[in-house]
Design a protein around this motif. Structure first.
Motif, PDB file in Angstrom:
ATOM      1  N   VAL A  74       0.854  -1.281  -0.126  1.00  0.00           N
ATOM      2  CA  VAL A  74       0.474  -0.062   0.153  1.00  0.00           C
ATOM      3  C   VAL A  74       0.705   1.105   0.103  1.00  0.00           C
ATOM      4  O   VAL A  74       1.578   1.531   0.918  1.00  0.00           O
ATOM      5  CB  VAL A  74      -0.642   0.368   1.189  1.00  0.00           C
ATOM      6  N   ALA A  75       0.611   1.912  -1.138  1.00  0.00           N
ATOM      7  CA  ALA A  75       1.763   3.176  -1.387  1.00  0.00           C
ATOM      8  C   ALA A  75       1.279   4.562  -0.692  1.00  0.00           C
ATOM      9  O   ALA A  75      -0.250   4.607  -0.574  1.00  0.00           O
ATOM     10  CB  ALA A  75       2.312   3.542  -2.725  1.00  0.00           C
ATOM     11  N   THR A  76       1.579   4.949   0.588  1.00  0.00           N
ATOM     12  CA  THR A  76       1.355   6.271   1.104  1.00  0.00           C
ATOM     13  C   THR A  76       1.979   6.672   0.775  1.00  0.00           C
ATOM     14  O   THR A  76       2.782   7.710   1.046  1.00  0.00           O
ATOM     15  CB  THR A  76       0.886   5.613   2.604  1.00  0.00           C
ATOM     16  N   ASP A  77       1.126   8.290   1.257  1.00  0.00           N
ATOM     17  CA  ASP A  77       1.800   9.637   0.989  1.00  0.00           C
ATOM     18  C   ASP A  77       1.814   9.855   2.257  1.00  0.00           C
ATOM     19  O   ASP A  77       1.386  11.401   3.198  1.00  0.00           O
ATOM     20  CB  ASP A  77       1.960  10.615   0.415  1.00  0.00           C
ATOM     21  N   PHE A  78       0.493   9.347   3.561  1.00  0.00           N
ATOM     22  CA  PHE A  78       0.165  10.038   4.637  1.00  0.00           C
ATOM     23  C   PHE A  78      -1.350  10.366   5.219  1.00  0.00           C
ATOM     24  O   PHE A  78      -0.741  11.416   5.741  1.00  0.00           O
ATOM     25  CB  PHE A  78       0.975  10.473   5.482  1.00  0.00           C
ATOM     26  N   SER A  79      -2.127  10.972   3.659  1.00  0.00           N
ATOM     27  CA  SER A  79      -2.914  11.551   3.109  1.00  0.00           C
ATOM     28  C   SER A  79      -4.496  10.697   3.554  1.00  0.00           C
ATOM     29  O   SER A  79      -3.980   9.846   3.906  1.00  0.00           O
ATOM     30  CB  SER A  79      -2.890  12.261   1.900  1.00  0.00           C
ATOM     31  N   GLU A  80      -5.163  11.842   3.423  1.00  0.00           N
ATOM     32  CA  GLU A  80      -6.588  11.277   3.608  1.00  0.00           C
ATOM     33  C   GLU A  80      -7.058  10.319   3.128  1.00  0.00           C
ATOM     34  O   GLU A  80      -7.677   8.786   2.973  1.00  0.00           O
ATOM     35  CB  GLU A  80      -7.774  11.635   3.758  1.00  0.00           C
ATOM     36  N   SER A  81      -6.736  10.358   1.625  1.00  0.00           N
ATOM     37  CA  SER A  81      -6.835   9.666  -0.025  1.00  0.00           C
ATOM     38  C   SER A  81      -5.939   8.261   0.738  1.00  0.00           C
ATOM     39  O   SER A  81      -6.534   7.512   0.290  1.00  0.00           O
ATOM     40  CB  SER A  81      -6.173  10.494  -0.737  1.00  0.00           C
ATOM     41  N   SER A  82      -4.688   7.690   1.204  1.00  0.00           N
ATOM     42  CA  SER A  82      -3.874   6.980   0.795  1.00  0.00           C
ATOM     43  C   SER A  82      -4.354   6.408   2.514  1.00  0.00           C
ATOM     44  O   SER A  82      -4.549   5.030   2.724  1.00  0.00           O
ATOM     45  CB  SER A  82      -2.526   7.603   1.398  1.00  0.00           C
ATOM     46  N   ARG A  83      -4.712   7.033   3.572  1.00  0.00           N
ATOM     47  CA  ARG A  83      -5.825   6.223   4.273  1.00  0.00           C
ATOM     48  C   ARG A  83      -6.671   4.961   3.703  1.00  0.00           C
ATOM     49  O   ARG A  83      -7.026   3.741   4.392  1.00  0.00           O
ATOM     50  CB  ARG A  83      -6.141   6.849   5.564  1.00  0.00           C
ATOM     51  N   SER A 111      -6.097   8.188  -5.386  1.00  0.00           N
ATOM     52  CA  SER A 111      -5.464   8.142  -6.555  1.00  0.00           C
ATOM     53  C   SER A 111      -6.365   9.674  -6.078  1.00  0.00           C
ATOM     54  O   SER A 111      -6.167  10.679  -7.008  1.00  0.00           O
ATOM     55  CB  SER A 111      -7.318   7.753  -7.476  1.00  0.00           C
ATOM     56  N   HIS A 112      -5.818  10.296  -4.845  1.00  0.00           N
ATOM     57  CA  HIS A 112      -6.141  11.823  -4.593  1.00  0.00           C
ATOM     58  C   HIS A 112      -4.721  11.358  -3.426  1.00  0.00           C
ATOM     59  O   HIS A 112      -4.827  10.777  -3.032  1.00  0.00           O
ATOM     60  CB  HIS A 112      -6.810  12.552  -4.310  1.00  0.00           C
ATOM     61  N   GLY A 113      -4.792  13.492  -3.425  1.00  0.00           N
ATOM     62  CA  GLY A 113      -3.655  12.707  -1.742  1.00  0.00           C
ATOM     63  C   GLY A 113      -3.032  14.354  -1.221  1.00  0.00           C
ATOM     64  O   GLY A 113      -3.288  15.222  -3.163  1.00  0.00           O
TER      65      GLY A 113
END
Length: 296
Positions: A160-169, A260-262
């Protein structure tokens, strides 16, 4: 703390978008495997393209009308799905706007996931890698699974690739919901600021990674996950399109899940040129999960 905003069950209905050509066979096999794994209904959609198969080419060249072309397409689709062990519904459509037709059918059938395939070095392949997938990633209110590889069985190694945004959550929560009981690798790539590149050293790089590790831990602690969820984290230095591609190949990852957003990188990745790079470079399937807040 963030809780799961959607249903806590696996998908119940999958929409397979296929052109009936060999390039979509992998998507068909993966959609069938997932439908069986989730005990879900499979809906197969062919948007009629007379150039996609020899039968349709001959029928089109001989002046055959739409009714005959639809019959030929339906016969092939039924034959391709003959061995699937879950309920299947077949839909044939003719449209010049492929993304809009996929979105409309997903809404009408109340599908939970759209599955499609890609190919390289062909006109349709470039179309799928570019405008169609990008338009679907921008506008689909449900997850989009882009299949690259053969289906050898259930997805086992999932990032799971994350940028720590709500979208990533939301992407993480979707991965947990779709693949319960499997260990997920929460992955973050950190790029050093341009100001620090001249002085970059191993020590400063390690400090940056430690800071990102702490932010990753904070991100996970603020996410309410089902009891027993198995996670491990990986933070690396570098641009995500190169570091993630290398990581996927070296660790034989089966699936990458992304929002798909973040913030910062992920939004620009999925809606810009890097999206095409990831779809083309990553040697694995990709699940693009929309942020519910972006739904119209």
């Amino acid at each position: 703390m963030t809780t799961i905003a959607s249903s806590d069950t696996a998908p119940r209905r999958l929409l397979l978008a296929t052109d009936l050509s060999a390039r979509c066979d992998r998507a068909l096999d993966q959609a069938s495997q997932l439908a069986e794994e989730w005990s879900a209904e499979l809906i197969a959609l062919n948007i009629l393209d007379p150039t996609a198969s020899p039968d349709q080419v001959l029928a089109w060249a001989s002046g055959t009308g739409d009714e005959q072309l639809l019959r030929v397409a339906r016969q092939q689709l039924a034959r391709d799905l003959k061995t699937v062990k879950v309920p299947v519904k077949l839909y044939i459509s003719r449209s010049k706007d492929v993304p809009a037709t996929i979105r409309r059918m997903a809404a009408e059938t109340q599908s939970d996931v759209v599955v499609t395939g890609v190919s390289r070095n062909e006109t349709l392949g470039r179309f799928l890698l570019g405008s169609t997938v990008e338009k679907l990633a921008r506008s689909l209110p449900i997850p989009l699974l882009v299949v690259h590889n053969r289906a050898y069985g259930p997805y086992r190694r999932i990032v799971v690739a994350t940028d720590f945004s709500e979208s990533s959550r939301h992407a993480l929560l979707a991965a947990v919901r779709f693949f319960p009981g499997r260990e997920l690798i929460v992955y973050h790539a950190h790029t050093l600021s341009m100001a620090g590149l001249a002085d970059v050293s191993t020590r400063s790089s390690d400090v940056c990674v430690s800071i990102e590790d702490a932010e990753c831990a904070s991100f996970l602690s603020a996410t309410v996950l089902p009891e027993g969820t198995k996670l491990r984290t990986m933070v690396e230095d570098g641009a995500i399109e190169t570091t993630l591609t290398r990581y996927v190949r070296e660790h034989e990852i089966d699936l990458v899940v992304m929002g798909s957003h973040g913030n910062s990188g992920i939004m620009s990745l999925l809606l810009g040129s890097t999206a095409a790079k990831l779809l083309d470079w990553l040697p694995c399937d990709m699940l693009l999960v929309p942020d519910p807040r972006a739904r119209g």
